[in-house]
Design a protein around this motif. Structure first.
Motif, PDB file in Angstrom:
ATOM      1  N   THR A   1       0.828  -1.217   0.000  1.00 49.56           N
ATOM      2  CA  THR A   1       0.000   0.000   0.000  1.00 49.56           C
ATOM      3  C   THR A   1       0.861   1.266   0.000  1.00 49.56           C
ATOM      4  OG1 THR A   1      -0.133  -0.163   2.412  1.00 49.56           O
ATOM      5  CG2 THR A   1      -2.000  -1.029   1.163  1.00 49.56           C
ATOM      6  N   SER A   2       2.193   1.124  -0.149  1.00 47.77           N
ATOM      7  CA  SER A   2       3.013   2.331  -0.094  1.00 47.77           C
ATOM      8  C   SER A   2       2.855   3.163  -1.356  1.00 47.77           C
ATOM      9  CB  SER A   2       4.479   1.990   0.150  1.00 47.77           C
ATOM     10  OG  SER A   2       4.976   1.207  -0.894  1.00 47.77           O
ATOM     11  N   THR A   3       2.428   2.544  -2.465  1.00 45.92           N
ATOM     12  CA  THR A   3       2.005   3.332  -3.627  1.00 45.92           C
ATOM     13  C   THR A   3       0.531   3.082  -3.871  1.00 45.92           C
ATOM     14  OG1 THR A   3       2.179   3.669  -6.015  1.00 45.92           O
ATOM     15  CG2 THR A   3       2.777   1.473  -5.188  1.00 45.92           C
TER      16      THR A   3
ATOM     17  N   GLY B   1       0.477   3.709   8.616  1.00 46.89           N
ATOM     18  CA  GLY B   1       0.779   2.285   8.711  1.00 46.89           C
ATOM     19  C   GLY B   1       2.010   1.902   7.917  1.00 46.89           C
ATOM     20  N   ASN B   2       2.821   2.884   7.547  1.00 51.54           N
ATOM     21  CA  ASN B   2       4.113   2.614   6.904  1.00 51.54           C
ATOM     22  C   ASN B   2       5.209   3.211   7.795  1.00 51.54           C
ATOM     23  OD1 ASN B   2       6.359   2.258   5.290  1.00 51.54           O
ATOM     24  ND2 ASN B   2       5.450   3.145   3.447  1.00 51.54           N
ATOM     25  N   PRO B   3       5.464   2.564   8.962  1.00 53.53           N
ATOM     26  CA  PRO B   3       6.388   3.168   9.932  1.00 53.53           C
ATOM     27  C   PRO B   3       7.790   3.352   9.381  1.00 53.53           C
ATOM     28  CG  PRO B   3       5.835   0.903  10.565  1.00 53.53           C
ATOM     29  CD  PRO B   3       4.932   1.280   9.421  1.00 53.53           C
ATOM     30  N   ALA B   4       8.212   2.457   8.472  1.00 54.75           N
ATOM     31  CA  ALA B   4       9.577   2.577   7.938  1.00 54.75           C
ATOM     32  C   ALA B   4       9.722   3.877   7.150  1.00 54.75           C
ATOM     33  CB  ALA B   4       9.907   1.374   7.063  1.00 54.75           C
ATOM     34  N   SER B   5       8.740   4.174   6.302  1.00 55.94           N
ATOM     35  CA  SER B   5       8.835   5.384   5.488  1.00 55.94           C
ATOM     36  C   SER B   5       8.672   6.642   6.343  1.00 55.94           C
ATOM     37  CB  SER B   5       7.791   5.352   4.370  1.00 55.94           C
ATOM     38  OG  SER B   5       7.978   6.447   3.518  1.00 55.94           O
ATOM     39  N   LEU B   6       7.752   6.587   7.299  1.00 57.25           N
ATOM     40  CA  LEU B   6       7.587   7.759   8.185  1.00 57.25           C
ATOM     41  C   LEU B   6       8.882   8.028   8.951  1.00 57.25           C
ATOM     42  CD1 LEU B   6       3.963   7.037   9.466  1.00 57.25           C
ATOM     43  CD2 LEU B   6       4.674   9.084   8.184  1.00 57.25           C
ATOM     44  N   ALA B   7       9.500   6.961   9.479  1.00 59.97           N
ATOM     45  CA  ALA B   7      10.743   7.142  10.243  1.00 59.97           C
ATOM     46  C   ALA B   7      11.876   7.610   9.344  1.00 59.97           C
ATOM     47  CB  ALA B   7      11.122   5.840  10.944  1.00 59.97           C
ATOM     48  N   LEU B   8      11.941   7.033   8.148  1.00 62.06           N
ATOM     49  CA  LEU B   8      12.992   7.454   7.200  1.00 62.06           C
ATOM     50  C   LEU B   8      12.888   8.952   6.915  1.00 62.06           C
ATOM     51  CD1 LEU B   8      15.119   6.880   4.876  1.00 62.06           C
ATOM     52  CD2 LEU B   8      13.141   6.487   3.394  1.00 62.06           C
ATOM     53  N   HIS B   9      11.679   9.410   6.603  1.00 64.39           N
ATOM     54  CA  HIS B   9      11.514  10.819   6.249  1.00 64.39           C
ATOM     55  C   HIS B   9      11.702  11.738   7.462  1.00 64.39           C
ATOM     56  CE1 HIS B   9       9.946   9.111   2.509  1.00 64.39           C
ATOM     57  NE2 HIS B   9      10.177  10.295   1.978  1.00 64.39           N
TER      58      HIS B   9
ATOM     59  N   ALA C   1       9.772  10.140  -4.017  1.00 65.95           N
ATOM     60  CA  ALA C   1       9.474   8.710  -3.851  1.00 65.95           C
ATOM     61  C   ALA C   1      10.790   7.996  -3.551  1.00 65.95           C
ATOM     62  CB  ALA C   1       8.857   8.145  -5.124  1.00 65.95           C
ATOM     63  N   VAL C   2      10.740   6.991  -2.687  1.00 68.49           N
ATOM     64  CA  VAL C   2      11.913   6.163  -2.363  1.00 68.49           C
ATOM     65  C   VAL C   2      11.445   4.710  -2.249  1.00 68.49           C
ATOM     66  CG1 VAL C   2      13.884   5.819  -0.810  1.00 68.49           C
ATOM     67  CG2 VAL C   2      12.737   8.031  -0.846  1.00 68.49           C
ATOM     68  N   TYR C   3      12.080   3.833  -2.989  1.00 71.98           N
ATOM     69  CA  TYR C   3      11.722   2.407  -2.936  1.00 71.98           C
ATOM     70  C   TYR C   3      12.986   1.567  -2.856  1.00 71.98           C
ATOM     71  CZ  TYR C   3       6.916   3.567  -3.770  1.00 71.98           C
ATOM     72  OH  TYR C   3       5.652   4.084  -3.611  1.00 71.98           O
ATOM     73  N   VAL C   4      13.012   0.639  -1.904  1.00 75.53           N
ATOM     74  CA  VAL C   4      14.176  -0.221  -1.704  1.00 75.53           C
ATOM     75  C   VAL C   4      13.727  -1.672  -1.852  1.00 75.53           C
ATOM     76  CG1 VAL C   4      15.933  -0.931  -0.020  1.00 75.53           C
ATOM     77  CG2 VAL C   4      15.315   1.490  -0.242  1.00 75.53           C
ATOM     78  N   ARG C   5      14.543  -2.480  -2.550  1.00 75.86           N
ATOM     79  CA  ARG C   5      14.233  -3.906  -2.745  1.00 75.86           C
ATOM     80  C   ARG C   5      14.051  -4.583  -1.387  1.00 75.86           C
ATOM     81  NH1 ARG C   5      19.074  -5.720  -5.458  1.00 75.86           N
ATOM     82  NH2 ARG C   5      19.468  -6.747  -3.472  1.00 75.86           N
TER      83      ARG C   5
ATOM     84  N   ALA D   1      16.941  -5.706   0.584  1.00 73.72           N
ATOM     85  CA  ALA D   1      18.004  -4.716   0.842  1.00 73.72           C
ATOM     86  C   ALA D   1      17.572  -3.689   1.891  1.00 73.72           C
ATOM     87  CB  ALA D   1      18.375  -4.010  -0.461  1.00 73.72           C
ATOM     88  N   ARG D   2      16.400  -3.896   2.471  1.00 73.10           N
ATOM     89  CA  ARG D   2      15.887  -2.886   3.417  1.00 73.10           C
ATOM     90  C   ARG D   2      16.588  -2.980   4.773  1.00 73.10           C
ATOM     91  NH1 ARG D   2       9.535  -3.728   1.816  1.00 73.10           N
ATOM     92  NH2 ARG D   2       9.807  -3.022  -0.324  1.00 73.10           N
ATOM     93  N   GLY D   3      16.556  -1.851   5.498  1.00 71.94           N
ATOM     94  CA  GLY D   3      17.034  -1.845   6.884  1.00 71.94           C
ATOM     95  C   GLY D   3      18.536  -1.732   7.029  1.00 71.94           C
ATOM     96  N   ARG D   4      19.223  -1.372   5.944  1.00 73.91           N
ATOM     97  CA  ARG D   4      20.663  -1.178   6.092  1.00 73.91           C
ATOM     98  C   ARG D   4      21.169   0.103   5.419  1.00 73.91           C
ATOM     99  NH1 ARG D   4      22.804  -3.460   1.416  1.00 73.91           N
ATOM    100  NH2 ARG D   4      21.614  -5.163   0.464  1.00 73.91           N
ATOM    101  N   GLY D   5      20.299   1.100   5.406  1.00 72.00           N
ATOM    102  CA  GLY D   5      20.770   2.432   5.047  1.00 72.00           C
ATOM    103  C   GLY D   5      20.615   2.826   3.588  1.00 72.00           C
ATOM    104  N   VAL D   6      20.055   1.941   2.751  1.00 72.73           N
ATOM    105  CA  VAL D   6      19.926   2.280   1.325  1.00 72.73           C
ATOM    106  C   VAL D   6      18.944   3.442   1.142  1.00 72.73           C
ATOM    107  CG1 VAL D   6      19.241   1.425  -0.960  1.00 72.73           C
ATOM    108  CG2 VAL D   6      20.511  -0.078   0.615  1.00 72.73           C
ATOM    109  N   GLY D   7      17.773   3.343   1.789  1.00 70.94           N
ATOM    110  CA  GLY D   7      16.771   4.395   1.666  1.00 70.94           C
ATOM    111  C   GLY D   7      17.309   5.739   2.171  1.00 70.94           C
ATOM    112  N   ARG D   8      18.032   5.686   3.290  1.00 76.03           N
ATOM    113  CA  ARG D   8      18.573   6.925   3.859  1.00 76.03           C
ATOM    114  C   ARG D   8      19.517   7.601   2.850  1.00 76.03           C
ATOM    115  NH1 ARG D   8      22.510   5.884   7.406  1.00 76.03           N
ATOM    116  NH2 ARG D   8      21.230   4.257   8.340  1.00 76.03           N
ATOM    117  N   GLN D   9      20.375   6.801   2.198  1.00 78.07           N
ATOM    118  CA  GLN D   9      21.327   7.389   1.248  1.00 78.07           C
ATOM    119  C   GLN D   9      20.630   7.907  -0.010  1.00 78.07           C
ATOM    120  OE1 GLN D   9      25.262   5.387   0.797  1.00 78.07           O
ATOM    121  NE2 GLN D   9      24.423   3.933   2.273  1.00 78.07           N
TER     122      GLN D   9
END
Ligand SMILES: CC(C)(COP(=O)(O)OP(=O)(O)OC[C@H]1O[C@@H](n2cnc3c(N)ncnc32)[C@H](O)[C@@H]1OP(=O)(O)O)[C@@H](O)C(=O)NCCC(=O)NCCS
Length: 166
Positions: free
Chosen positions: A26-28, A123-131, A84-88, A91-99
């Motif tokens: 549901t992220s898109t 309900g997308n805590p990863a994206s909210l926290a990243l941003h 927009a930011v999308y990580v495979r 590959a998530r949880g190791r800094g790819v989105g942040r970079q």
């Protein structure tokens, strides 16, 4: 890992990552994968060359991608873009989105993009926290704005202002 400008040759890898969310997430709020012609149109939707697409290249593959989109064709909105930011998945949880997001924030002012909007489904805590870790602040919640996979969805609006007025 290097973060670099995307090329047309990256489109299969970009959409392999994106379509996982189109079909299963549901992220898109896209619900139908793009065909070849639509992918090219997406790639070239870059008025004035102001909306970069970047990829995170890792070994021989792409771990993720990010881009800016035009927010509105009305010229007085030109200083604003959406991101927009999308990580495979693997590959998530190791800094790819942040970079990837950091690179967009670095590039944006070079293109006179000084305000960036992110729309993030509740309900997308990863994206909210990243941003939020990248300095975005929540400016509102669009209630019951979307519907996907049988769920009625609220959407957070976040904003990052890059020219010191935040
Ligand atoms: C959201 C997404 C891009 C994050 O990318 P990522 O590479 O996994 O994120 P990172 O490893 O760079 O993490 C950056 C920060 O985000 C936060 N974060 C990442 N994953 C998280 C999770 N599962 N839960 C909570 N916070 C998380 C952390 O604050 C992290 O900072 P830290 O490493 O200092 O703790 C990725 O999960 C993804 O592609 N999700 C599906 C698509 C999507 O939701 N895109 C955004 C649409 S708005």
């Amino acid at each position: 890992m290097i973060v670099r400008a995307a090329t047309e040759a990256d489109l299969p890898a970009i959409f392999e990552i994106y379509d996982e969310q189109v079909l299963h997430g549901t992220s898109t709020f896209d619900t139908v994968p793009k065909n070849e012609a639509q992918r090219l149109e997406w790639f070239h939707a870059n008025p004035g060359g102001r909306y970069p697409i970047v990829v995170a290249e890792e070994g021989s593959g792409i771990a993720g991608w990010a881009r800016l989109y035009q927010w509105s064709p009305r010229p007085a909105y030109d200083r604003t873009a959406e991101n927009a930011v999308y990580v495979r998945i693997d590959a998530r949880g190791r800094g790819v989105g942040r970079q990837l997001l950091a690179e967009l924030l670095r590039l944006a002012p070079e293109h006179d993009v000084l305000t960036i909007i992110a729309r993030i489904v509740d309900g997308n805590p990863a994206s909210l926290a990243l941003h939020e870790a990248a300095g975005f602040t929540r400016i509102g919640l669009m209630r019951r704005a979307g519907e996907k996979h049988g769920l009625v969805l609220d959407v957070w609006m976040l904003q990052r202002v890059l020219d010191g007025d935040d």
